[in-house]
Motif scaffolding. Structure first.
Motif, PDB file in Angstrom:
ATOM      1  N   ASP A 103      14.932  14.513  -5.770  1.00 45.71           N
ATOM      2  CA  ASP A 103      14.730  13.693  -4.579  1.00 45.71           C
ATOM      3  C   ASP A 103      13.237  13.592  -4.313  1.00 45.71           C
ATOM      4  OD1 ASP A 103      14.203  16.249  -3.565  1.00 45.71           O
ATOM      5  OD2 ASP A 103      15.238  15.879  -1.685  1.00 45.71           O
ATOM      6  N   GLY A 104      12.887  12.682  -3.415  1.00 48.53           N
ATOM      7  CA  GLY A 104      11.483  12.502  -3.094  1.00 48.53           C
ATOM      8  C   GLY A 104      11.293  11.501  -1.979  1.00 48.53           C
ATOM      9  N   TYR A 105      10.066  11.444  -1.491  1.00 49.43           N
ATOM     10  CA  TYR A 105       9.707  10.562  -0.384  1.00 49.43           C
ATOM     11  C   TYR A 105       8.506   9.720  -0.777  1.00 49.43           C
ATOM     12  CZ  TYR A 105      12.532  13.817   2.325  1.00 49.43           C
ATOM     13  OH  TYR A 105      13.561  14.601   2.781  1.00 49.43           O
ATOM     14  N   VAL A 106       8.494   8.484  -0.321  1.00 48.21           N
ATOM     15  CA  VAL A 106       7.342   7.606  -0.506  1.00 48.21           C
ATOM     16  C   VAL A 106       7.081   6.919   0.825  1.00 48.21           C
ATOM     17  CG1 VAL A 106       6.362   5.641  -1.752  1.00 48.21           C
ATOM     18  CG2 VAL A 106       7.933   7.193  -2.934  1.00 48.21           C
ATOM     19  N   GLU A 107       5.862   7.084   1.334  1.00 55.85           N
ATOM     20  CA  GLU A 107       5.457   6.376   2.551  1.00 55.85           C
ATOM     21  C   GLU A 107       4.612   5.183   2.121  1.00 55.85           C
ATOM     22  OE1 GLU A 107       3.114   7.040   6.786  1.00 55.85           O
ATOM     23  OE2 GLU A 107       3.224   8.687   5.339  1.00 55.85           O
ATOM     24  N   PHE A 108       4.920   4.029   2.689  1.00 54.04           N
ATOM     25  CA  PHE A 108       4.227   2.811   2.272  1.00 54.04           C
ATOM     26  C   PHE A 108       4.082   1.836   3.443  1.00 54.04           C
ATOM     27  CE2 PHE A 108       8.687   1.776   1.912  1.00 54.04           C
ATOM     28  CZ  PHE A 108       8.768   0.468   2.363  1.00 54.04           C
ATOM     29  N   ASN A 115       3.716 -17.305  11.402  1.00 61.57           N
ATOM     30  CA  ASN A 115       2.284 -17.541  11.602  1.00 61.57           C
ATOM     31  C   ASN A 115       1.484 -16.285  11.888  1.00 61.57           C
ATOM     32  OD1 ASN A 115       2.489 -20.376  11.230  1.00 61.57           O
ATOM     33  ND2 ASN A 115       3.332 -20.529  13.302  1.00 61.57           N
ATOM     34  N   ALA A 116       1.953 -15.140  11.438  1.00 63.49           N
ATOM     35  CA  ALA A 116       1.230 -13.892  11.661  1.00 63.49           C
ATOM     36  C   ALA A 116       1.493 -12.907  10.527  1.00 63.49           C
ATOM     37  CB  ALA A 116       1.650 -13.266  12.990  1.00 63.49           C
ATOM     38  N   VAL A 117       0.533 -12.037  10.295  1.00 58.54           N
ATOM     39  CA  VAL A 117       0.715 -10.960   9.327  1.00 58.54           C
ATOM     40  C   VAL A 117       1.582  -9.887   9.968  1.00 58.54           C
ATOM     41  CG1 VAL A 117      -0.430  -9.144   7.995  1.00 58.54           C
ATOM     42  CG2 VAL A 117      -1.482 -11.415   8.167  1.00 58.54           C
ATOM     43  N   GLN A 118       2.619  -9.496   9.253  1.00 62.28           N
ATOM     44  CA  GLN A 118       3.541  -8.454   9.701  1.00 62.28           C
ATOM     45  C   GLN A 118       3.446  -7.293   8.716  1.00 62.28           C
ATOM     46  OE1 GLN A 118       5.378  -8.988  12.511  1.00 62.28           O
ATOM     47  NE2 GLN A 118       4.707 -11.099  12.696  1.00 62.28           N
ATOM     48  N   VAL A 119       3.915  -6.129   9.127  1.00 61.10           N
ATOM     49  CA  VAL A 119       3.893  -4.986   8.229  1.00 61.10           C
ATOM     50  C   VAL A 119       5.155  -4.148   8.406  1.00 61.10           C
ATOM     51  CG1 VAL A 119       2.605  -3.514   9.821  1.00 61.10           C
ATOM     52  CG2 VAL A 119       2.518  -3.033   7.376  1.00 61.10           C
ATOM     53  N   ILE A 120       5.691  -3.721   7.291  1.00 62.51           N
ATOM     54  CA  ILE A 120       6.771  -2.738   7.297  1.00 62.51           C
ATOM     55  C   ILE A 120       6.112  -1.422   6.923  1.00 62.51           C
ATOM     56  CG2 ILE A 120       8.904  -1.958   6.190  1.00 62.51           C
ATOM     57  CD1 ILE A 120       9.428  -4.946   5.490  1.00 62.51           C
ATOM     58  N   HIS A 121       6.154  -0.465   7.825  1.00 59.77           N
ATOM     59  CA  HIS A 121       5.613   0.869   7.559  1.00 59.77           C
ATOM     60  C   HIS A 121       6.799   1.812   7.532  1.00 59.77           C
ATOM     61  CE1 HIS A 121       2.665   4.303   8.850  1.00 59.77           C
ATOM     62  NE2 HIS A 121       3.255   4.539   7.690  1.00 59.77           N
ATOM     63  N   ASP A 128       0.860  -1.186   0.000  1.00 57.87           N
ATOM     64  CA  ASP A 128       0.000   0.000   0.000  1.00 57.87           C
ATOM     65  C   ASP A 128       0.891   1.229   0.000  1.00 57.87           C
ATOM     66  OD1 ASP A 128      -2.404  -1.392   0.092  1.00 57.87           O
ATOM     67  OD2 ASP A 128      -2.578  -1.265   2.275  1.00 57.87           O
ATOM     68  N   VAL A 129       0.801   2.037  -1.040  1.00 54.72           N
ATOM     69  CA  VAL A 129       1.501   3.317  -1.075  1.00 54.72           C
ATOM     70  C   VAL A 129       0.575   4.332  -0.424  1.00 54.72           C
ATOM     71  CG1 VAL A 129       2.458   5.129  -2.531  1.00 54.72           C
ATOM     72  CG2 VAL A 129       2.846   2.737  -3.109  1.00 54.72           C
ATOM     73  N   LEU A 130       1.031   4.943   0.667  1.00 51.80           N
ATOM     74  CA  LEU A 130       0.200   5.849   1.449  1.00 51.80           C
ATOM     75  C   LEU A 130       0.326   7.301   1.006  1.00 51.80           C
ATOM     76  CD1 LEU A 130       0.983   4.324   4.942  1.00 51.80           C
ATOM     77  CD2 LEU A 130      -0.926   3.780   3.428  1.00 51.80           C
TER      78      LEU A 130
END
Length: 130
Positions: free
Chosen positions: A93-98, A106-112, A80-82
């Motif tokens: 240059d630029g920034y992307v938050e995702f 055995n679990a859903v993980q997320v890299i934010h 998901d690109v936020l």
């Protein structure tokens, strides 16, 4: 693989999306496009591309094997690109938050992450998280 949907979430086929950037780094015309292609690089555990698209000043040169091993050990779910800031064709240059979702232990993980990108000699590079 030409009709397979690209894991980056654009809705395009991999052949018409991130594969182009994986084969021709300069085709990433925005920071977001490079970020999406890097996510797919993790999905496909493409260590060479991940290092090539990482800026030389911050590139984890000696960790390629570990990156590939980890990328293969998880099941990637979605990206998901936020938010994006700058990082367009005319920017240097630029920034992307995702958020990158994956299944591990055995679990859903997320890299934010809010990532910083730099364009040099017409090519975008991932510089690091901010």
């Amino acid at each position: 693989m030409s009709t397979q949907q690209c894991p980056c979430g654009t809705g395009k086929s991999y052949f018409n999306c991130c594969k182009i950037v994986h084969e021709h780094h300069e085709k990433a015309i925005t920071a977001e496009m490079l970020m999406r292609s890097r996510y797919v690089g993790f999905v496909y555990a493409d260590g060479d591309y991940l290092l090539k698209s990482h800026h030389a000043k911050t590139r984890p040169v000696h960790e390629k094997k570990e990156i590939v091993k980890w990328a293969k050990s998880v099941n990637w779910i979605k990206l998901d690109v936020l938010k994006t800031s700058k990082g367009n064709l005319e920017d240097t240059d630029g920034y992307v938050e995702f958020k990158a979702f994956f299944f591990e232990n055995n679990a859903v993980q997320v890299i934010h992450e809010k990532s910083y990108f730099i364009k040099e000699k017409g090519r975008w590079y991932y510089y690091g998280a901010v």
